[in-house]
Scaffold this motif. Structure first.
Motif, PDB file in Angstrom:
ATOM      1  N   ARG A  86     -56.674  27.548  50.923  1.00 53.47           N
ATOM      2  CA  ARG A  86     -57.876  27.964  50.212  1.00 53.47           C
ATOM      3  C   ARG A  86     -58.459  26.792  49.440  1.00 53.47           C
ATOM      4  O   ARG A  86     -57.746  25.921  48.962  1.00 53.47           O
ATOM      5  CB  ARG A  86     -57.578  29.112  49.243  1.00 53.47           C
ATOM      6  N   LYS A  87     -59.791  26.817  49.312  1.00 55.37           N
ATOM      7  CA  LYS A  87     -60.462  25.781  48.538  1.00 55.37           C
ATOM      8  C   LYS A  87     -60.101  25.907  47.060  1.00 55.37           C
ATOM      9  O   LYS A  87     -59.870  27.012  46.561  1.00 55.37           O
ATOM     10  CB  LYS A  87     -61.985  25.906  48.675  1.00 55.37           C
ATOM     11  N   ILE A  88     -60.066  24.784  46.396  1.00 52.11           N
ATOM     12  CA  ILE A  88     -59.890  24.777  44.939  1.00 52.11           C
ATOM     13  C   ILE A  88     -61.270  24.706  44.308  1.00 52.11           C
ATOM     14  O   ILE A  88     -62.072  23.841  44.653  1.00 52.11           O
ATOM     15  CB  ILE A  88     -59.026  23.583  44.487  1.00 52.11           C
ATOM     16  N   LYS A  89     -61.559  25.612  43.409  1.00 50.88           N
ATOM     17  CA  LYS A  89     -62.870  25.699  42.786  1.00 50.88           C
ATOM     18  C   LYS A  89     -63.255  24.365  42.153  1.00 50.88           C
ATOM     19  O   LYS A  89     -62.516  23.810  41.359  1.00 50.88           O
ATOM     20  CB  LYS A  89     -62.877  26.804  41.714  1.00 50.88           C
ATOM     21  N   GLY A  90     -64.446  23.881  42.522  1.00 48.94           N
ATOM     22  CA  GLY A  90     -64.916  22.612  41.974  1.00 48.94           C
ATOM     23  C   GLY A  90     -64.105  21.428  42.428  1.00 48.94           C
ATOM     24  O   GLY A  90     -64.146  20.360  41.808  1.00 48.94           O
ATOM     25  N   GLY A  91     -63.346  21.594  43.513  1.00 49.67           N
ATOM     26  CA  GLY A  91     -62.370  20.585  43.909  1.00 49.67           C
ATOM     27  C   GLY A  91     -62.868  19.573  44.901  1.00 49.67           C
ATOM     28  O   GLY A  91     -62.659  19.728  46.113  1.00 49.67           O
ATOM     29  N   TRP A 159     -78.435  27.274  46.669  1.00 47.12           N
ATOM     30  CA  TRP A 159     -77.084  27.825  46.500  1.00 47.12           C
ATOM     31  C   TRP A 159     -76.653  28.775  47.613  1.00 47.12           C
ATOM     32  O   TRP A 159     -75.543  29.312  47.548  1.00 47.12           O
ATOM     33  CB  TRP A 159     -77.004  28.588  45.175  1.00 47.12           C
ATOM     34  N   LYS A 160     -77.454  28.962  48.593  1.00 46.40           N
ATOM     35  CA  LYS A 160     -77.201  29.987  49.606  1.00 46.40           C
ATOM     36  C   LYS A 160     -75.776  29.988  50.130  1.00 46.40           C
ATOM     37  O   LYS A 160     -75.112  31.029  50.186  1.00 46.40           O
ATOM     38  CB  LYS A 160     -78.185  29.815  50.756  1.00 46.40           C
ATOM     39  N   ASN A 161     -75.264  28.828  50.508  1.00 47.92           N
ATOM     40  CA  ASN A 161     -73.952  28.751  51.163  1.00 47.92           C
ATOM     41  C   ASN A 161     -72.827  28.308  50.236  1.00 47.92           C
ATOM     42  O   ASN A 161     -71.694  28.118  50.688  1.00 47.92           O
ATOM     43  CB  ASN A 161     -74.032  27.804  52.358  1.00 47.92           C
ATOM     44  N   LEU A 162     -73.119  28.146  48.950  1.00 52.12           N
ATOM     45  CA  LEU A 162     -72.069  27.765  48.004  1.00 52.12           C
ATOM     46  C   LEU A 162     -71.147  28.948  47.724  1.00 52.12           C
ATOM     47  O   LEU A 162     -71.599  30.092  47.614  1.00 52.12           O
ATOM     48  CB  LEU A 162     -72.689  27.289  46.686  1.00 52.12           C
ATOM     49  N   HIS A 165     -67.719  31.399  43.214  1.00 49.58           N
ATOM     50  CA  HIS A 165     -66.848  30.971  42.122  1.00 49.58           C
ATOM     51  C   HIS A 165     -66.887  29.462  41.896  1.00 49.58           C
ATOM     52  O   HIS A 165     -66.367  28.982  40.888  1.00 49.58           O
ATOM     53  CB  HIS A 165     -65.406  31.420  42.388  1.00 49.58           C
ATOM     54  N   GLU A 166     -67.496  28.723  42.799  1.00 55.85           N
ATOM     55  CA  GLU A 166     -67.580  27.284  42.633  1.00 55.85           C
ATOM     56  C   GLU A 166     -68.813  26.856  41.842  1.00 55.85           C
ATOM     57  O   GLU A 166     -68.987  25.684  41.527  1.00 55.85           O
ATOM     58  CB  GLU A 166     -67.586  26.599  43.998  1.00 55.85           C
ATOM     59  N   ILE A 167     -69.686  27.807  41.527  1.00 56.29           N
ATOM     60  CA  ILE A 167     -70.914  27.491  40.786  1.00 56.29           C
ATOM     61  C   ILE A 167     -70.609  27.518  39.295  1.00 56.29           C
ATOM     62  O   ILE A 167     -70.394  28.582  38.706  1.00 56.29           O
ATOM     63  CB  ILE A 167     -72.038  28.486  41.130  1.00 56.29           C
ATOM     64  N   ARG A 210     -65.582  34.529  34.931  1.00 55.60           N
ATOM     65  CA  ARG A 210     -66.299  34.371  33.669  1.00 55.60           C
ATOM     66  C   ARG A 210     -67.591  33.603  33.948  1.00 55.60           C
ATOM     67  O   ARG A 210     -67.566  32.522  34.520  1.00 55.60           O
ATOM     68  CB  ARG A 210     -65.451  33.608  32.641  1.00 55.60           C
ATOM     69  N   SER A 211     -68.695  34.165  33.531  1.00 55.20           N
ATOM     70  CA  SER A 211     -69.992  33.549  33.777  1.00 55.20           C
ATOM     71  C   SER A 211     -70.077  32.180  33.104  1.00 55.20           C
ATOM     72  O   SER A 211     -69.687  32.029  31.942  1.00 55.20           O
ATOM     73  CB  SER A 211     -71.118  34.440  33.251  1.00 55.20           C
ATOM     74  N   PRO A 212     -70.610  31.178  33.809  1.00 51.81           N
ATOM     75  CA  PRO A 212     -70.739  29.845  33.209  1.00 51.81           C
ATOM     76  C   PRO A 212     -71.974  29.703  32.319  1.00 51.81           C
ATOM     77  O   PRO A 212     -72.171  28.661  31.704  1.00 51.81           O
ATOM     78  CB  PRO A 212     -70.853  28.935  34.437  1.00 51.81           C
TER      79      PRO A 212
END
Length: 420
Positions: A86-91, A159-162, A165-167, A210-212
């Motif tokens: 799995r991808k790591i968020k912001g990784g 942001w369509k394909n992001l 949770h990475e945003i 949690r919303s950024p």
């Protein structure tokens, strides 16, 4: 021991190496090797190269280098004997250091359900579509058209394909900065409101999200408008409106009725009875309206002077059977007929009309009912009267007061029965 796995290369392209994951020279070296393979054209270049760092039994950190140069962190674990990556968020490297990536990998190992939830959230587009269906459409929000426009024009192209949770806050800030630069701070704040709604909605459905969105992200400090046209400005606007056809008639009607712009613009002939009573249509979840008002004689004159358009039910007819809606264009054309004066908006006419009602002697509570404002206290709960007669009298007072301002009569002095 680090495993270097070349994906998409020759069948034997798997080798062990002592190089550490995240070593900048080694990462650059591999990137160069991929590029050289492209340039030589002697064999198909590998699509990806993955460094796999086994941290402990059942968990590994993976650095994936694509042929395009992207360096992404992933975590590899086992579920029911099956390897799951799995991808790591912001990784991405080097934005996320080796140490930070390892910490994230350990978090995943210790709480895989959290990372699974992040993966199941899907892309931003998927979450946004769910929000639109379950929140906007389900609640029949009147702003649905505008919210859809925000998504399609400003947000989804970026942001369509992001992965949702990475945003993070950085991406939100970048989006808002771009919109503010191209379309102005007001547009950026409108988009911020839409993004905040989506993220807050998802936060209520996901235990781990949690919303950024944070404080001080608005680009423009909200201000409370207090603009009221003075008598000279009112005369100038009224006169200029006479040169602007249907839009000018709309402007005059806004002053004479003190109603919201969209309510006047979407007035239909069928909403007006023979005695001039206007039933103002109200949609679900809409702010209060005046309900039923009897239009003053001057307002009836304006309506009768407008041409009816076949197949168009609206008093202020636009194109293709729709109501007039070119407000910005119409306002710009009207401004051409005005002398130099401070900026004003169509909504300022509603505030001006409310002020003029008080100047004309209308009761404050009746003036508020004309505007459709909620009446505070017990009276607003139990008193369900339409106050039709009282509102009609207030509007007649307003119309006469406006007439006295826009067509002032010179003082007339009677001397010996003669006028001079």
């Amino acid at each position: 021991m680090i495993i270097e796995l070349i994906i998409g290369g020759p069948p034997d392209a798997i080798a062990k190496t002592d190089r550490r994951v995240g070593s900048q020279p080694d990462v650059d070296e591999v990137s160069e090797r991929v590029s050289e393979g492209k340039d030589r054209g002697d064999r198909p270049p590998p699509k990806q190269i993955a460094y796999i760092d086994t941290m402990d039994r059942g968990v590994a950190l993976v650095l994936v280098l694509s042929s395009g140069g992207t360096r992404a962190w992933r975590v590899l674990t086992y579920e029911n004997g099956k390897a799951i990556s799995r991808k790591i968020k912001g990784g991405t490297y080097p934005a996320m250091s080796v140490k930070a990536a390892r910490d994230k990998a350990w978090e995943h190992f210790e709480n895989p359900s959290k990372f699974k939830a992040q993966a199941e959230a899907g892309t931003f587009e998927q979450v946004a579509d769910a929000w639109f269906k379950r929140h906007v459409e389900h609640n029949k929000l009147r702003s649905g058209y505008e919210l859809r426009r925000h998504l399609d024009r400003y947000i989804l192209p970026k942001w369509k394909n992001l992965q949702f949770h990475e945003i993070g806050r950085r991406k939100v800030t970048e989006l808002l900065d771009d919109i503010a630069d191209k379309h102005g701070p007001s547009s950026a704040d409108a988009i911020l409101s839409t993004v905040r709604s989506i993220m807050t909605w998802w936060e209520g459905r996901d235990d781990d999200y949690r919303s950024p969105i944070g404080r001080r992200m608005r680009r423009k400090k909200p201000t409370k408008r207090e603009r009221v046209l003075n008598h000279d400005e009112l005369r100038a606007v009224w006169k200029a409106a006479g040169e602007c056809g249907t839009f000018g008639a709309l402007v005059r009607m806004l002053l004479l009725t003190a109603q919201r712009r969209d309510k006047v613009a979407t007035m239909q002939h069928s909403d007006i009875s023979g005695d001039g009573t206007w039933t103002i249509q109200k949609e679900e979840r809409e702010k209060g309206t005046a309900g039923i008002i009897r239009l003053p004689a001057k307002a009836i004159e304006i309506i009768e002077a407008l041409d009816k358009v076949a197949g168009n039910p609206f008093v202020f007819a636009g194109r293709a059977g729709k109501a007039l809606n070119h407000y910005s264009q119409g306002k710009a054309e009207l401004d051409e007929f005005l002398p130099e004066m401070p900026n004003w908006t169509l909504h300022d006419l509603r505030r001006t009309a409310r002020t003029l009602m008080s100047d004309a002697g209308a009761r404050p509570d009746i003036a508020e009912r004309v505007l459709g404002h909620a009446i505070a206290g017990v009276g607003g709960i139990y008193d369900r009267s339409q106050y039709l007669q009282q509102k009609s009298e207030a509007l007649e007072l307003l119309a006469r007061h406006i007439e006295g301002i826009v067509n002032p009569q010179e003082n007339i002095i009677n001397i010996g029965g003669r006028r001079s």
